[in-house]
Design a protein around this motif. Structure first.
Motif, PDB file in Angstrom:
ATOM      1  N   GLY A  85      12.441  47.588  62.996  1.00  0.00           N
ATOM      2  CA  GLY A  85      11.945  48.920  62.658  1.00  0.00           C
ATOM      3  C   GLY A  85      13.003  49.987  62.386  1.00  0.00           C
ATOM      4  O   GLY A  85      12.704  51.174  62.413  1.00  0.00           O
ATOM      5  N   GLY A  88      11.844  52.120  59.508  1.00  0.00           N
ATOM      6  CA  GLY A  88      10.787  53.071  59.883  1.00  0.00           C
ATOM      7  C   GLY A  88      11.345  54.287  60.611  1.00  0.00           C
ATOM      8  O   GLY A  88      10.878  55.411  60.406  1.00  0.00           O
ATOM      9  N   ARG A 194       5.869  39.991  62.424  1.00  0.00           N
ATOM     10  CA  ARG A 194       6.281  40.924  61.360  1.00  0.00           C
ATOM     11  C   ARG A 194       6.825  40.190  60.138  1.00  0.00           C
ATOM     12  O   ARG A 194       6.583  40.591  59.000  1.00  0.00           O
ATOM     13  CB  ARG A 194       7.314  41.922  61.898  1.00  0.00           C
ATOM     14  CG  ARG A 194       6.707  42.870  62.917  1.00  0.00           C
ATOM     15  CD  ARG A 194       7.675  43.964  63.347  1.00  0.00           C
ATOM     16  NE  ARG A 194       7.113  44.754  64.434  1.00  0.00           N
ATOM     17  CZ  ARG A 194       7.727  45.777  65.030  1.00  0.00           C
ATOM     18  NH1 ARG A 194       8.940  46.144  64.619  1.00  0.00           N
ATOM     19  NH2 ARG A 194       7.150  46.450  66.017  1.00  0.00           N
ATOM     20  N   ALA A 245      10.581  48.354  71.243  1.00  0.00           N
ATOM     21  CA  ALA A 245      10.169  48.678  69.877  1.00  0.00           C
ATOM     22  C   ALA A 245       8.989  47.859  69.376  1.00  0.00           C
ATOM     23  O   ALA A 245       8.680  47.878  68.191  1.00  0.00           O
ATOM     24  CB  ALA A 245      11.358  48.523  68.935  1.00  0.00           C
ATOM     25  N   ARG A 247       6.009  48.602  70.018  1.00  0.00           N
ATOM     26  CA  ARG A 247       5.113  49.672  69.571  1.00  0.00           C
ATOM     27  C   ARG A 247       5.927  50.624  68.706  1.00  0.00           C
ATOM     28  O   ARG A 247       6.756  51.385  69.221  1.00  0.00           O
ATOM     29  CB  ARG A 247       4.536  50.432  70.763  1.00  0.00           C
ATOM     30  CG  ARG A 247       3.732  49.535  71.706  1.00  0.00           C
ATOM     31  CD  ARG A 247       3.403  50.308  72.965  1.00  0.00           C
ATOM     32  NE  ARG A 247       3.027  49.412  74.034  1.00  0.00           N
ATOM     33  CZ  ARG A 247       1.755  49.248  74.445  1.00  0.00           C
ATOM     34  NH1 ARG A 247       0.778  49.921  73.868  1.00  0.00           N
ATOM     35  NH2 ARG A 247       1.477  48.410  75.412  1.00  0.00           N
ATOM     36  N   LYS A 248       5.662  50.578  67.412  1.00  0.00           N
ATOM     37  CA  LYS A 248       6.467  51.390  66.502  1.00  0.00           C
ATOM     38  C   LYS A 248       6.386  52.872  66.843  1.00  0.00           C
ATOM     39  O   LYS A 248       7.364  53.610  66.728  1.00  0.00           O
ATOM     40  CB  LYS A 248       6.009  51.179  65.054  1.00  0.00           C
ATOM     41  CG  LYS A 248       6.393  49.826  64.496  1.00  0.00           C
ATOM     42  CD  LYS A 248       5.887  49.659  63.069  1.00  0.00           C
ATOM     43  CE  LYS A 248       6.197  48.259  62.570  1.00  0.00           C
ATOM     44  NZ  LYS A 248       5.584  47.995  61.250  1.00  0.00           N
ATOM     45  N   TRP A 249       5.189  53.326  67.232  1.00  0.00           N
ATOM     46  CA  TRP A 249       5.036  54.765  67.511  1.00  0.00           C
ATOM     47  C   TRP A 249       5.942  55.198  68.644  1.00  0.00           C
ATOM     48  O   TRP A 249       6.502  56.293  68.611  1.00  0.00           O
ATOM     49  CB  TRP A 249       3.575  55.124  67.804  1.00  0.00           C
ATOM     50  CG  TRP A 249       2.971  54.463  69.023  1.00  0.00           C
ATOM     51  CD1 TRP A 249       2.234  53.319  69.047  1.00  0.00           C
ATOM     52  CD2 TRP A 249       3.060  54.914  70.391  1.00  0.00           C
ATOM     53  NE1 TRP A 249       1.865  53.022  70.346  1.00  0.00           N
ATOM     54  CE2 TRP A 249       2.352  53.989  71.183  1.00  0.00           C
ATOM     55  CE3 TRP A 249       3.669  56.007  71.018  1.00  0.00           C
ATOM     56  CZ2 TRP A 249       2.232  54.100  72.573  1.00  0.00           C
ATOM     57  CZ3 TRP A 249       3.558  56.132  72.408  1.00  0.00           C
ATOM     58  CH2 TRP A 249       2.839  55.188  73.169  1.00  0.00           C
ATOM     59  N   ARG A 252       9.739  55.355  67.485  1.00  0.00           N
ATOM     60  CA  ARG A 252      10.040  56.536  66.668  1.00  0.00           C
ATOM     61  C   ARG A 252      10.130  57.783  67.529  1.00  0.00           C
ATOM     62  O   ARG A 252      11.038  58.609  67.379  1.00  0.00           O
ATOM     63  CB  ARG A 252       8.976  56.691  65.575  1.00  0.00           C
ATOM     64  CG  ARG A 252       9.092  55.584  64.540  1.00  0.00           C
ATOM     65  CD  ARG A 252       7.910  55.509  63.595  1.00  0.00           C
ATOM     66  NE  ARG A 252       8.001  54.270  62.809  1.00  0.00           N
ATOM     67  CZ  ARG A 252       7.081  53.853  61.965  1.00  0.00           C
ATOM     68  NH1 ARG A 252       5.966  54.562  61.769  1.00  0.00           N
ATOM     69  NH2 ARG A 252       7.250  52.728  61.312  1.00  0.00           N
TER      70      ARG A 252
END
Lengths: 288, 288
Positions: A85, A88, A194, A245, A247-249, A252
């Motif tokens: 990620g 992202g 992924r 990571a 959970r992408k949210w 970030r």
């Protein structure tokens, strides 16, 4: 002190994610959300609020350097296994900041010219100028990660590099750069999912490379190489942070929080005018 | 063809703003909004919709270059008098795009090393790679604008540069770069108001320089220098667009529209996988 704008933190990210003495990568659950009490829905409001705060800090950091009085800059180093990620983070966290204040450097496999020099030669050229937020998408750490796993250099050369990195980063910090080193940590299973998604969507095929599966086969070796990096190069001047990571949210939000907390501690100020404001108003008024 | 996402255009921006034969800068009203039927309120929805469309085009442009098959890139050149809004365009239009797809170059007063070379030497080093959207904040045009007004080079050298620029840009276009040159056009009165605002707000003092009033005194000479630039260097390969910029919302929307229309005409495609997708799925599945 947690970032002002992100209200759901129970502990500051700089503490919750810090790689300290005795840190073991194995102990970090890639599904976890250390220090954060909110869920995905709550994180949206925090990320948006953080973006506005980050934008103001960035402008102040930039402005403060203009008078030539402040040498402060920030360097965010992003390292991760494939598909963890990084992209992202750059799109959603760094992308919220004025591009005029960002210096982004993506380090690919070194060129022949770069290989002819010391491994830090190409890195030095891309460190951020005063007032800027530099972002390294991969970095000199590749030279002790893939470099070690793939045997791209002799063991004694790899060994030498850890010390060279610590010295280099200390010098950078002494010249005014606040360094934040982030490892985005996903699980082996999450990476598999992924990569499969990339194979299933024709608009993602360009992101896939058959070599990705070969690297994936060496997962345990990479984790061992990361463990060594984390143990040997997390210093007060250039600390490492391991960000779960899966959970992408969360990833970030956490990287944004790290940036915010560091900028808060710099607390850059608008520079005082080095000209006579009243006189300039008069001169300008005469032209209206 | 107007950009799909921006619904209030009555004419495409590439036509409405194009500097063609017989163009006169004096005829452009900096308050006007050529080709656009909406007002400031309507422009917000169009700008937001355009941002999403731009983000997708950028990713495709980038992806298309990865296979090595496409050499397409885009170069946006921004020129303007002080305070005309270049920074706002970069923040609000360029800033909406993934930073990984942007190469931003800000050209300040040349260094001693740069001055020792031909004026295009430092420019050549910053042209966008395939797949990238390059943005020049000021450019080689400074060398025939302030260069002419301030007499920084001999008249015959200034004269030589117009031809050199046309040749350089043609070569760039032939190698795959779509060039969009934008002059943001504000009125003398509007500049006065904007500079005064900088003087009135302590958090804007750092953007002000006493030299700004000196340059302002030469407004007619700058307009004459711009007229010459527009007349002599607006070519099919590298056209100029004059964007009325007294209304910031229009200028941002118009530059976004120019980018969208050019990307629409490139119409970059997701590259086809150069590996066996079924085989890779199988290899990956074995690791799950």
């Amino acid at each position: 002190m947690t970032a002002k704008s992100q209200v759901q933190w129970t502990e500051d990210a700089l503490t919750a994610l810090r790689v300290g003495k005795g840190f073991r990568l194995d102990d970090v659950d890639p599904e976890s959300t250390p220090g954060y009490a909110g869920d995905k829905a709550a994180s949206k409001a925090d990320l948006a609020a953080g973006l506005a705060e980050l934008a103001e800090y960035q402008e102040r950091l930039f402005a403060a350097s203009r008078g030539g009085t402040s040498k402060d800059s920030v360097l965010l180093v992003l390292q991760a296994m494939d598909s963890a990620g990084k992209g992202g983070i750059i799109r959603h966290v760094v992308g919220g900041v004025d591009p005029q204040g960002i210096e982004l450097a993506a380090f690919k496999a070194p060129t022949e010219e770069e290989l002819a020099h010391d491994f830090l030669w190409r890195i030095e050229k891309r460190v951020p100028r005063p007032g800027m937020i530099g972002v390294f998408d991969r970095s000199h750490y590749e030279d002790v990660l893939i470099g070690r796993v793939r045997g791209l250099a002799e063991p004694q050369e790899i060994e030498r590099r850890y010390g060279a990195i610590v010295d280099f980063e200390r010098r950078l910090a002494e010249s005014g750069t606040r360094i934040i080193k982030v490892m985005l940590h996903i699980s082996h299973a999450e990476q598999g999912a992924r990569l499969m998604e990339r194979l299933e969507r024709p608009d993602k095929h360009w992101k896939y490379n058959p070599g990705d599966v070969d690297e994936r086969a060496r997962w345990p070796e990479y984790m061992a190489a990361y463990q060594t990096v984390l143990s040997r190069t997390s210093t007060d001047e250039a600390p490492w942070f391991v960000v779960p990571a899966n959970r992408k949210w969360y990833a970030r939000l956490a990287v944004q929080a790290l940036l915010l907390e560091v900028l808060e501690s710099i607390d850059p100020q608008w520079p005082v005018a080095d000209f006579d404001v009243a006189l300039e108003k008069e001169r300008l008024r005469a032209t209206l």
